[in-house]
Design an enzyme around this catalytic site. Structure first.
Site, mmCIF file in Angstrom:
data_model
loop_
_atom_site.group_PDB
_atom_site.id
_atom_site.type_symbol
_atom_site.label_atom_id
_atom_site.label_comp_id
_atom_site.label_asym_id
_atom_site.label_seq_id
_atom_site.Cartn_x
_atom_site.Cartn_y
_atom_site.Cartn_z
ATOM 1 N N ASP A 1 42.965 41.232 37.642
ATOM 2 C CA ASP A 1 43.298 40.945 36.242
ATOM 3 C C ASP A 1 44.498 41.757 35.773
ATOM 4 O OD1 ASP A 1 41.835 38.877 35.118
ATOM 5 O OD2 ASP A 1 40.099 40.134 34.652
ATOM 6 N N LYS B 1 37.356 29.551 37.601
ATOM 7 C CA LYS B 1 38.023 30.461 38.532
ATOM 8 C C LYS B 1 37.422 30.366 39.929
ATOM 9 C CE LYS B 1 39.175 33.695 34.826
ATOM 10 N NZ LYS B 1 38.842 34.968 34.149
ATOM 11 N N GLN C 1 34.628 39.646 33.725
ATOM 12 C CA GLN C 1 35.008 38.678 32.713
ATOM 13 C C GLN C 1 34.887 39.288 31.316
ATOM 14 O OE1 GLN C 1 36.318 35.563 33.205
ATOM 15 N NE2 GLN C 1 36.630 35.560 30.997
#
Length: 355
Positions: free
Chosen positions: A176, A109, A153
Protein backbone atom coordinates in the site's frame (compact mmCIF):
# COMPACT_ATOMS: atom_id res chain seq x y z
CA UNK A 1 -20.87 12.79 -26.72
CA UNK A 2 -17.27 12.77 -25.59
CA UNK A 3 -14.65 11.54 -27.99
CA UNK A 4 -12.93 8.27 -27.16
CA UNK A 5 -9.14 7.97 -26.97
CA UNK A 6 -7.33 4.67 -26.76
CA UNK A 7 -4.96 4.63 -23.75
CA UNK A 8 -3.00 1.78 -25.28
CA UNK A 9 -1.25 3.93 -27.85
CA UNK A 10 2.20 5.19 -26.99
CA UNK A 11 0.86 8.72 -27.54
CA UNK A 12 -2.27 10.53 -28.63
CA UNK A 13 -1.66 13.72 -30.52
CA UNK A 14 -4.46 16.26 -30.29
CA UNK A 15 -2.81 19.38 -31.70
CA UNK A 16 -0.13 21.87 -30.75
CA UNK A 17 -2.00 24.27 -28.51
CA UNK A 18 -0.80 23.46 -25.02
CA UNK A 19 2.31 25.59 -24.92
CA UNK A 20 1.42 29.07 -23.80
CA UNK A 21 3.26 29.94 -20.59
CA UNK A 22 3.82 33.57 -21.63
CA UNK A 23 5.08 32.68 -25.06
CA UNK A 24 7.96 30.71 -26.46
CA UNK A 25 10.58 32.66 -24.52
CA UNK A 26 9.38 31.47 -21.14
CA UNK A 27 8.89 27.99 -22.54
CA UNK A 28 12.57 27.95 -23.47
CA UNK A 29 13.40 28.90 -19.88
CA UNK A 30 11.92 25.66 -18.49
CA UNK A 31 13.35 24.88 -15.03
CA UNK A 32 16.64 26.78 -14.74
CA UNK A 33 16.37 29.13 -17.67
CA UNK A 34 19.19 27.68 -19.72
CA UNK A 35 19.09 25.51 -22.80
CA UNK A 36 20.85 22.69 -20.97
CA UNK A 37 18.33 22.73 -18.14
CA UNK A 38 15.49 22.96 -20.61
CA UNK A 39 16.67 19.83 -22.36
CA UNK A 40 16.62 17.98 -19.05
CA UNK A 41 12.97 18.94 -18.63
CA UNK A 42 11.90 18.11 -22.18
CA UNK A 43 9.94 14.95 -23.00
CA UNK A 44 12.23 11.96 -23.33
CA UNK A 45 11.92 9.39 -26.15
CA UNK A 46 8.16 9.80 -26.51
CA UNK A 47 5.70 12.10 -28.18
CA UNK A 48 3.23 13.68 -25.80
CA UNK A 49 -0.37 14.77 -25.90
CA UNK A 50 -0.72 18.43 -26.80
CA UNK A 51 -3.89 19.89 -25.33
CA UNK A 52 -5.80 22.60 -27.13
CA UNK A 53 -8.41 25.20 -26.35
CA UNK A 54 -10.24 24.58 -29.61
CA UNK A 55 -11.64 21.12 -28.84
CA UNK A 56 -15.37 20.75 -28.29
CA UNK A 57 -15.37 17.47 -26.36
CA UNK A 58 -12.83 15.72 -24.21
CA UNK A 59 -11.06 12.49 -25.04
CA UNK A 60 -12.18 10.05 -22.34
CA UNK A 61 -9.26 8.01 -21.01
CA UNK A 62 -10.39 4.52 -20.07
CA UNK A 63 -8.63 3.32 -16.95
CA UNK A 64 -10.19 -0.06 -17.59
CA UNK A 65 -8.36 -0.39 -20.91
CA UNK A 66 -5.10 0.88 -19.45
CA UNK A 67 -5.43 -1.63 -16.60
CA UNK A 68 -5.86 -4.46 -19.11
CA UNK A 69 -2.59 -3.49 -20.75
CA UNK A 70 -0.88 -3.33 -17.36
CA UNK A 71 -2.38 -6.70 -16.41
CA UNK A 72 -0.74 -8.32 -19.42
CA UNK A 73 2.62 -6.85 -18.40
CA UNK A 74 2.21 -8.07 -14.81
CA UNK A 75 1.22 -11.56 -15.97
CA UNK A 76 4.41 -11.75 -18.02
CA UNK A 77 6.48 -10.64 -15.02
CA UNK A 78 4.85 -13.24 -12.77
CA UNK A 79 5.38 -16.08 -15.22
CA UNK A 80 8.98 -14.98 -15.72
CA UNK A 81 9.59 -15.15 -11.97
CA UNK A 82 8.04 -18.60 -11.71
CA UNK A 83 9.87 -19.88 -14.81
CA UNK A 84 13.15 -18.90 -13.13
CA UNK A 85 12.34 -21.24 -10.25
CA UNK A 86 11.15 -18.56 -7.83
CA UNK A 87 8.08 -18.69 -5.64
CA UNK A 88 4.88 -17.25 -7.07
CA UNK A 89 4.20 -13.75 -5.66
CA UNK A 90 1.75 -13.91 -2.75
CA UNK A 91 -0.46 -11.11 -1.42
CA UNK A 92 -1.55 -11.27 2.20
CA UNK A 93 -4.63 -9.23 3.15
CA UNK A 94 -6.00 -8.46 6.62
CA UNK A 95 -9.66 -7.39 6.82
CA UNK A 96 -11.05 -6.06 10.10
CA UNK A 97 -14.79 -5.82 10.65
CA UNK A 98 -17.68 -6.25 8.26
CA UNK A 99 -17.79 -2.95 6.37
CA UNK A 100 -19.47 -3.78 3.01
CA UNK A 101 -17.28 -1.41 0.98
CA UNK A 102 -14.09 -2.86 2.50
CA UNK A 103 -15.26 -6.39 1.76
CA UNK A 104 -15.95 -5.42 -1.84
CA UNK A 105 -12.53 -3.80 -2.22
CA UNK A 106 -10.74 -6.83 -0.78
CA UNK A 107 -12.71 -9.23 -2.99
CA UNK A 108 -11.80 -7.15 -6.05
CA UNK A 109 -8.12 -7.12 -5.13
CA UNK A 110 -7.84 -10.85 -4.47
CA UNK A 111 -9.86 -11.71 -7.59
CA UNK A 112 -7.53 -9.58 -9.73
CA UNK A 113 -4.50 -11.19 -8.08
CA UNK A 114 -5.77 -14.63 -9.02
CA UNK A 115 -6.34 -13.59 -12.64
CA UNK A 116 -2.77 -12.31 -12.87
CA UNK A 117 -1.21 -15.43 -11.37
CA UNK A 118 -0.58 -13.92 -7.93
CA UNK A 119 -1.68 -16.12 -5.03
CA UNK A 120 -3.40 -14.49 -2.07
CA UNK A 121 -5.14 -15.13 1.21
CA UNK A 122 -7.39 -12.96 3.38
CA UNK A 123 -7.32 -13.09 7.18
CA UNK A 124 -10.55 -11.73 8.66
CA UNK A 125 -10.80 -10.39 12.19
CA UNK A 126 -13.90 -8.99 13.94
CA UNK A 127 -14.32 -5.25 14.43
CA UNK A 128 -13.76 -5.81 18.16
CA UNK A 129 -10.22 -7.11 17.67
CA UNK A 130 -7.69 -5.37 19.91
CA UNK A 131 -4.87 -3.32 18.48
CA UNK A 132 -2.38 -5.58 20.26
CA UNK A 133 -3.82 -8.69 18.58
CA UNK A 134 -3.85 -7.00 15.19
CA UNK A 135 -0.23 -5.90 15.52
CA UNK A 136 0.70 -9.43 16.54
CA UNK A 137 -0.93 -10.81 13.38
CA UNK A 138 0.96 -8.29 11.25
CA UNK A 139 4.25 -9.29 12.89
CA UNK A 140 3.50 -12.95 12.17
CA UNK A 141 2.84 -12.21 8.46
CA UNK A 142 5.91 -9.97 8.26
CA UNK A 143 8.03 -12.96 9.29
CA UNK A 144 6.30 -15.38 6.94
CA UNK A 145 8.66 -15.81 3.98
CA UNK A 146 5.77 -17.00 1.81
CA UNK A 147 4.09 -13.56 1.97
CA UNK A 148 5.53 -11.22 -0.69
CA UNK A 149 3.23 -8.26 -0.04
CA UNK A 150 0.98 -7.39 2.89
CA UNK A 151 -1.85 -4.90 3.31
CA UNK A 152 -4.40 -4.09 6.00
CA UNK A 153 -7.63 -2.86 4.46
CA UNK A 154 -8.53 0.64 5.65
CA UNK A 155 -10.45 2.19 7.33
CA UNK A 156 -10.08 0.48 10.70
CA UNK A 157 -12.37 0.67 13.75
CA UNK A 158 -12.03 3.85 15.81
CA UNK A 159 -10.22 2.13 18.72
CA UNK A 160 -7.30 1.14 16.46
CA UNK A 161 -4.53 3.59 15.53
CA UNK A 162 -4.20 3.38 11.75
CA UNK A 163 -0.76 4.99 11.70
CA UNK A 164 0.55 2.41 14.19
CA UNK A 165 -0.86 -0.37 12.01
CA UNK A 166 0.61 1.04 8.78
CA UNK A 167 4.01 1.44 10.42
CA UNK A 168 3.90 -2.13 11.74
CA UNK A 169 3.99 -3.61 8.23
CA UNK A 170 7.52 -4.35 7.04
CA UNK A 171 8.44 -1.59 4.55
CA UNK A 172 9.60 -4.11 1.96
CA UNK A 173 6.18 -5.85 2.10
CA UNK A 174 4.16 -2.63 2.33
CA UNK A 175 2.35 -2.82 -1.03
CA UNK A 176 0.00 0.00 0.00
CA UNK A 177 3.04 2.28 0.39
CA UNK A 178 1.75 3.76 3.67
CA UNK A 179 4.73 2.95 5.93
CA UNK A 180 6.58 6.03 7.14
CA UNK A 181 9.79 4.77 5.50
CA UNK A 182 8.13 4.47 2.09
CA UNK A 183 6.45 7.87 2.40
CA UNK A 184 9.78 9.40 3.45
CA UNK A 185 11.59 7.86 0.48
CA UNK A 186 8.85 9.11 -1.82
CA UNK A 187 9.37 12.65 -0.53
CA UNK A 188 13.14 12.31 -1.08
CA UNK A 189 12.69 11.11 -4.69
CA UNK A 190 14.04 7.66 -3.81
CA UNK A 191 12.70 4.36 -5.07
CA UNK A 192 10.02 3.01 -2.76
CA UNK A 193 6.59 1.43 -2.68
CA UNK A 194 4.38 4.22 -4.00
CA UNK A 195 0.76 4.23 -2.75
CA UNK A 196 -1.42 2.58 -5.38
CA UNK A 197 -3.82 5.45 -6.13
CA UNK A 198 -1.12 8.12 -6.62
CA UNK A 199 0.86 5.58 -8.64
CA UNK A 200 -2.25 4.99 -10.78
CA UNK A 201 -2.65 8.71 -11.48
CA UNK A 202 1.02 9.03 -12.44
CA UNK A 203 0.82 5.92 -14.64
CA UNK A 204 -2.27 7.26 -16.43
CA UNK A 205 -0.50 10.55 -17.12
CA UNK A 206 2.58 8.78 -18.48
CA UNK A 207 0.72 6.23 -20.59
CA UNK A 208 -1.54 8.90 -22.05
CA UNK A 209 1.54 10.93 -22.95
CA UNK A 210 0.41 14.05 -21.07
CA UNK A 211 3.39 16.38 -20.66
CA UNK A 212 3.95 17.67 -17.13
CA UNK A 213 7.32 19.49 -17.20
CA UNK A 214 6.74 23.15 -16.47
CA UNK A 215 2.95 22.75 -16.52
CA UNK A 216 0.60 24.13 -13.89
CA UNK A 217 -1.08 21.38 -11.87
CA UNK A 218 -3.74 21.72 -9.18
CA UNK A 219 -4.33 18.82 -6.80
CA UNK A 220 -7.62 19.25 -4.93
CA UNK A 221 -7.12 17.21 -1.78
CA UNK A 222 -4.21 16.84 0.64
CA UNK A 223 -4.70 13.41 2.23
CA UNK A 224 -1.48 11.70 3.21
CA UNK A 225 -2.40 8.59 1.21
CA UNK A 226 -3.58 10.26 -2.01
CA UNK A 227 -3.33 14.02 -2.49
CA UNK A 228 0.09 14.58 -0.94
CA UNK A 229 1.81 11.66 -2.75
CA UNK A 230 0.28 12.74 -6.06
CA UNK A 231 1.71 16.22 -5.59
CA UNK A 232 5.13 14.75 -4.70
CA UNK A 233 5.20 12.57 -7.81
CA UNK A 234 4.27 15.42 -10.12
CA UNK A 235 6.50 18.21 -8.83
CA UNK A 236 9.78 16.37 -8.28
CA UNK A 237 12.75 16.19 -10.64
CA UNK A 238 12.48 13.68 -13.48
CA UNK A 239 16.26 13.14 -13.35
CA UNK A 240 16.29 11.84 -9.78
CA UNK A 241 16.37 8.21 -8.61
CA UNK A 242 12.56 8.12 -8.59
CA UNK A 243 11.70 10.33 -11.59
CA UNK A 244 9.02 12.96 -11.08
CA UNK A 245 6.98 15.18 -13.35
CA UNK A 246 8.79 18.55 -13.03
CA UNK A 247 5.40 20.29 -12.80
CA UNK A 248 4.49 23.41 -10.85
CA UNK A 249 2.03 21.98 -8.34
CA UNK A 250 -0.53 23.72 -6.13
CA UNK A 251 -2.40 21.78 -3.45
CA UNK A 252 -5.90 22.92 -2.48
CA UNK A 253 -7.89 21.57 0.45
CA UNK A 254 -10.99 22.13 2.58
CA UNK A 255 -9.69 25.47 3.86
CA UNK A 256 -9.17 26.81 0.33
CA UNK A 257 -12.07 29.21 -0.40
CA UNK A 258 -14.10 28.06 -3.38
CA UNK A 259 -13.43 31.27 -5.30
CA UNK A 260 -9.71 30.82 -4.75
CA UNK A 261 -9.96 27.20 -5.88
CA UNK A 262 -11.72 28.41 -9.02
CA UNK A 263 -8.90 30.88 -9.70
CA UNK A 264 -6.29 28.14 -9.30
CA UNK A 265 -8.03 25.53 -11.43
CA UNK A 266 -8.71 28.16 -14.08
CA UNK A 267 -4.94 28.52 -14.52
CA UNK A 268 -4.19 24.80 -14.36
CA UNK A 269 -3.15 22.71 -17.34
CA UNK A 270 -3.85 19.58 -15.31
CA UNK A 271 -6.51 19.30 -12.60
CA UNK A 272 -6.49 16.31 -10.27
CA UNK A 273 -9.60 16.03 -8.10
CA UNK A 274 -9.02 13.95 -4.97
CA UNK A 275 -11.07 15.68 -2.28
CA UNK A 276 -13.93 13.21 -1.87
CA UNK A 277 -16.54 15.89 -2.60
CA UNK A 278 -19.09 14.97 -5.29
CA UNK A 279 -19.14 17.44 -8.19
CA UNK A 280 -16.49 19.70 -6.66
CA UNK A 281 -14.92 20.60 -10.02
CA UNK A 282 -17.41 22.16 -12.43
CA UNK A 283 -17.10 23.37 -16.02
CA UNK A 284 -16.72 27.04 -15.05
CA UNK A 285 -13.63 26.14 -12.98
CA UNK A 286 -11.66 24.49 -15.80
CA UNK A 287 -9.89 26.23 -18.64
CA UNK A 288 -10.41 25.10 -22.22
CA UNK A 289 -8.09 22.26 -23.17
CA UNK A 290 -7.09 21.15 -19.66
CA UNK A 291 -6.50 17.54 -18.62
CA UNK A 292 -8.78 16.50 -15.76
CA UNK A 293 -8.17 13.37 -13.68
CA UNK A 294 -10.93 12.39 -11.28
CA UNK A 295 -9.79 10.36 -8.26
CA UNK A 296 -13.02 10.77 -6.30
CA UNK A 297 -15.22 7.79 -5.47
CA UNK A 298 -18.50 8.93 -3.95
CA UNK A 299 -21.61 6.84 -3.42
CA UNK A 300 -24.72 8.94 -3.90
CA UNK A 301 -28.38 8.03 -4.25
CA UNK A 302 -29.78 8.50 -7.72
CA UNK A 303 -32.87 10.76 -7.39
CA UNK A 304 -34.58 8.94 -10.28
CA UNK A 305 -33.96 5.30 -9.36
CA UNK A 306 -33.33 5.64 -5.64
CA UNK A 307 -30.30 3.36 -6.02
CA UNK A 308 -26.74 4.14 -4.98
CA UNK A 309 -24.33 4.94 -7.78
CA UNK A 310 -20.69 5.99 -8.04
CA UNK A 311 -19.72 9.49 -9.09
CA UNK A 312 -16.45 11.37 -8.91
CA UNK A 313 -15.33 14.77 -7.67
CA UNK A 314 -15.80 16.22 -11.18
CA UNK A 315 -19.03 17.19 -12.92
CA UNK A 316 -18.20 14.85 -15.79
CA UNK A 317 -20.93 15.90 -18.25
CA UNK A 318 -20.13 19.60 -17.90
CA UNK A 319 -16.34 19.44 -17.71
CA UNK A 320 -15.95 17.08 -20.68
CA UNK A 321 -17.21 19.88 -22.94
CA UNK A 322 -14.22 22.07 -22.00
CA UNK A 323 -11.39 19.68 -21.15
CA UNK A 324 -9.16 18.03 -23.74
CA UNK A 325 -8.76 14.88 -21.65
CA UNK A 326 -10.85 13.50 -18.78
CA UNK A 327 -11.07 10.27 -16.79
CA UNK A 328 -14.49 8.82 -15.92
CA UNK A 329 -15.87 7.48 -12.64
CA UNK A 330 -16.23 4.56 -12.54
CA UNK A 331 -13.76 3.11 -15.02
CA UNK A 332 -10.97 5.65 -14.63
CA UNK A 333 -8.46 5.75 -11.79
CA UNK A 334 -10.12 2.87 -9.89
CA UNK A 335 -9.10 -0.04 -12.16
CA UNK A 336 -5.58 1.36 -12.44
CA UNK A 337 -5.30 1.58 -8.64
CA UNK A 338 -5.88 -2.16 -8.29
CA UNK A 339 -3.45 -2.83 -11.14
CA UNK A 340 -0.74 -0.75 -9.47
CA UNK A 341 -1.29 -2.65 -6.22
CA UNK A 342 -0.62 -5.87 -8.13
CA UNK A 343 2.49 -4.32 -9.65
CA UNK A 344 3.72 -3.41 -6.15
CA UNK A 345 3.18 -7.02 -5.08
CA UNK A 346 5.35 -8.31 -7.92
CA UNK A 347 7.97 -5.65 -7.11
CA UNK A 348 7.99 -6.84 -3.47
CA UNK A 349 8.49 -10.44 -4.65
CA UNK A 350 11.41 -9.40 -6.86
CA UNK A 351 12.99 -7.30 -4.10
CA UNK A 352 12.79 -10.26 -1.71
CA UNK A 353 15.13 -12.20 -3.99
CA UNK A 354 17.96 -9.76 -3.28
CA UNK A 355 17.48 -9.54 0.50
Amino acid sequence: MAASASPLRSSVRMCNGFNGFNGMASQRRCCRGTLRAHRKCEPQSRRHVHLTASRHAAAVLSGTEMARQLHREIQRDVEELVAQGNMRPHLGVILVGDDPASRTYVKNKTRTAGILGISSDTVVRPGTVSQKELLGLIDQMNRDWRVSGLLVQLPLPAHINERAVCNAIAPEKDVDGFHIVNIGKLCLDQRSMVPATPAAVWEIIKRAGIETAGRNVVVAGRSKNVGMPIAMLLHTDRNHERPGGDATVTIAHRCTPRERLKELTGLADIVIAAAGIPGLITADMVKDGAAVIDVGINRVRDPKTGKLRLIGDVDFDGVKEKAAIITPVPGGVGPMTVAMLMKNTVTAARNALTH
